[in-house]
Design an enzyme around this catalytic site. Structure first.
Site: not given
Lengths: 303, 303
Positions: B22, B227, B252
Site C-alpha cells: 500500500d 537511513k 539504489d
C-alpha cells in the site's frame, strides 16, 4: 607486567632512573609547556639533564610549525635548544617523502592539507607541493568547483601524494580536492593522527580530526609519520644513530608518546601528569599501555 | 535465503509485486534522478503508482534541503509530489529532537553544523538553534577563539545538543565549537553519516565526512537520524502510521536504502541499478544485504 613506578619525591629512584639513559626523547606540549605557558622548572630541568651530559631530542607531532619555528618557541620561553634537536612530524613526513617514497617525476607533487610548517619542511627537502597555505583555496566551494573537480580539470595531474596535517583553514574545497586526488591514486600520508590538540588549557580538533573527513570519504587510513608511528622512530634513528636501550621517551599521552617508546623498544618511558593522560588511566587494572615511571610534573626530576 | 528476483520485463511478476504493498518509501537520488537530471519515465511511474492508489513517501538523507526545498526540486523536474510526502534526514532529526529527546529549558538549544535545510526543519518544530548558516562563524579561527572556547565564555550555556549534517562551510572554528559543546555533555546527533556525496558525476565528502572531524576529536559516534538508522523509520512511522508488512522500500544503495528496509522489517525491498550499488553486489555469493526484487531502472515498473 610490573606497574609504573611513581618517582615524585624519590631522590634515589630518580638518580637511578636518569643513570640508565644517554638520550631523552621529549614530547613538548603537555610536558614542557601548555600552549604558550611554560611549566615552572622546565628550563632548569632541561639544563640539569644537559649538565649530566644527556642528549636531548624534542619530538613533536605538531605539524603547524617547522623546526625553525620551534626553535623560536624554545627561545621565547627561555628553554635552551638547537634547531637540530627538534624533530617534528612535518619534518618526519618530508624525510619520508624524499628519502623513502621517492616520487618519480612528473608525478612527484604533494597536495598539502596543512599550514606553513609543513610547507617549510617540504621545501627543506626540495619537494614540490600545492595546497597548504595557498590563499586561492581559502574560500567557499562553488558550483563550478563540483564540476571541475569531478571532471578532473581542477586537479593537477602531477600530484602523486596527499599529505594531511593540522590545518586551521580546513574547508570543503580542500577536503574535496584531497579526496579526489586520493581517488585518482595518490599516496595517502599524514603528519600525525592526533585526535585532539591541547591549547589554552582546553582541547581542540587535532590533525587526526582535521583529516578525518578525507579519511571517512576515502575509506582508507593514511600512513602516519608522527608518534606513535614507528616510521617516525626510524626517521629519528636515521638522523641521530642512538642506542635504543639507553634511550627514554618522555611524554604526557599514553596512546602516542608512551606507546611510541614501548613499540620502539626503548630502554624506558617516563610519563608526566601535566597533560592529557591521567594517573587513573595508568593505574587501571589491565591498562593496555603503561610507562615505566611517572611523575606529577617534569620538574620533579630536579628532586 | 532466496536470491533477489529480477523483474525487468516480467509483467506478471511486477503486477504481483505491486499488489503486495500500500505504501512505497522512495529514495530519490539514484532512483528518481541523478543530481539535476531526471531519469526518463520517472514521472510516469510515480503517476502509475498513484493511479493504483499507492501511498508514496520520499525518504532522503540529504540534509542540505528542507522539505520545501525538495518540493521545489520535484516541481522543477516535473514529478508530482506534496511537501507532506517528503521525509528528509533534517526533518527526521528535528522530529527526534522535539518529540523524543524533548530537551528541557533552559538547556534546549541545538548547535548546528549544517546548511539552511536543517535550520528550516528545526524552525518547523520550534526548536531554537545556533550555528548553521550564521555568517559570523564563517571565518578563520583566531587566537582569541582558542581562549574563549577553552574557558567556555564563547559557548552558549543553553546548548544541550549538537546536530551535524552536510555543511559546505565547515571550518575549524565550527568544528571546535561543536566538539567543545560535546565535551560539556551535549547530546550528539547527526542527520546522517553518508561518507560521500555523489555530485556532478563525481564524488565529494558527505555529511559523514564533514562530521568525521568532530567524531574523531570527541571519540564517540553520533546517533544518526538518516537511513539506515531505524530512528528514521520510527519517525516516519510516527507520522504516517503505516503497516510495515504492506510497505516497500525502493532504493539504489544496499548499505543504506535496502538495509533500512530490511532492518525495518518491511514487507519488501526494491533495488534499481541506476545508482550506487551494482547487480554483481547483490548476486555475489554470501552478499550480506540483498533486496527482495530488483530492476534495471525504476520505469521498468511500467511494464
Amino acid at each position: 607486567m610490573a606497574g609504573p613506578k611513581y618517582l615524585t619525591g624519590d631522590k634515589a629512584g630518580i638518580e637511578e632512573f636518569l643513570a640508565k639513559f644517554d638520550l631523552f626523547l621529549f614530547d613538548c606540549d603537555g610536558v614542557l609547556w601548555s600552549g604558550d605557558n611554560i611549566y615552572p622548572g622546565t628550563a632548569e630541568t632541561i639544563e640539569m639533564l644537559r649538565a649530566k651530559g644527556k642528549q636531548l631530542v624534542f619530538v613533536t607531532n605538531n605539524s603547524t610549525k617547522s623546526r625553525a619555528d620551534y626553535k623560536k618557541k624554545f627561545d621565547g620561553l627561555g628553554i635552551p635548544a638547537k634547531v637540530e634537536e627538534v624533530f617534528g612530524s612535518a619534518y618526519s613526513a618530508a624525510i619520508y617523502i624524499s628519502r623513502i617514497l621517492k616520487l618519480q617525476a612528473p608525478k612527484n607533487k604533494v597536495f598539502v592539507l596543512g599550514e606553513s610548517g609543513i610547507e617549510e619542511e617540504l621545501k627543506s627537502e626540495n619537494i614540490s607541493y600545492i595546497g597548504g597555505t595557498d590563499p586561492t583555496l581559502r574560500r567557499d566551494m562553488e558550483q563550478k568547483d563540483f564540476l571541475s573537480i569531478a571532471d578532473g580539470s581542477a586537479l593537477d595531474p602531477d600530484v602523486g601524494c596527499v599529505l594531511i596535517g593540522l590545518d586551521f583553514h580546513i574547508n570543503y574545497l580542500k577536503m574535496s580536492l584531497a579526496y579526489n586526488y586520493l581517488r585518482k591514486g595518490a599516496v595517502f600520508l599524514a603528519t600525525n593522527t592526533d585526535s585532539t590538540l591541547p591549547m589554552a588549557h582546553g582541547f581542540f580538533p587535532g590533525a587526526g580530526g582535521v583529516g578525518a573527513g578525507v579519511v571517512k570519504a576515502h575509506g582508507k587510513d593514511p600512513l602516519a609519520l608522527g608518534k606513535p608511528s614507528q616510521a617516525m622512530m626510524d626517521a629519528i634513528e636515521g638522523k641521530f644513530h642512538f642506542d635504543r636501550s639507553r634511550t627514554c621517551m618522555v611524554g604526557d599521552r599514553l596512546n602516542t608518546d608512551i606507546q611510541f617508546g614501548i613499540e620502539g623498544k626503548l630502554g624506558g618511558t617516563l610519563m608526566v601528569l601535566t597533560g592529557v593522560s591521567t594517573k587513573e588511566e595508568i593505574l587501571a587494572e589491565g591498562a593496555p599501555v603503561v610507562p615505566s615511571v611517572y611523575l606529577d610534573k617534569l620538574s620533579d626530576l630536579l628532586g
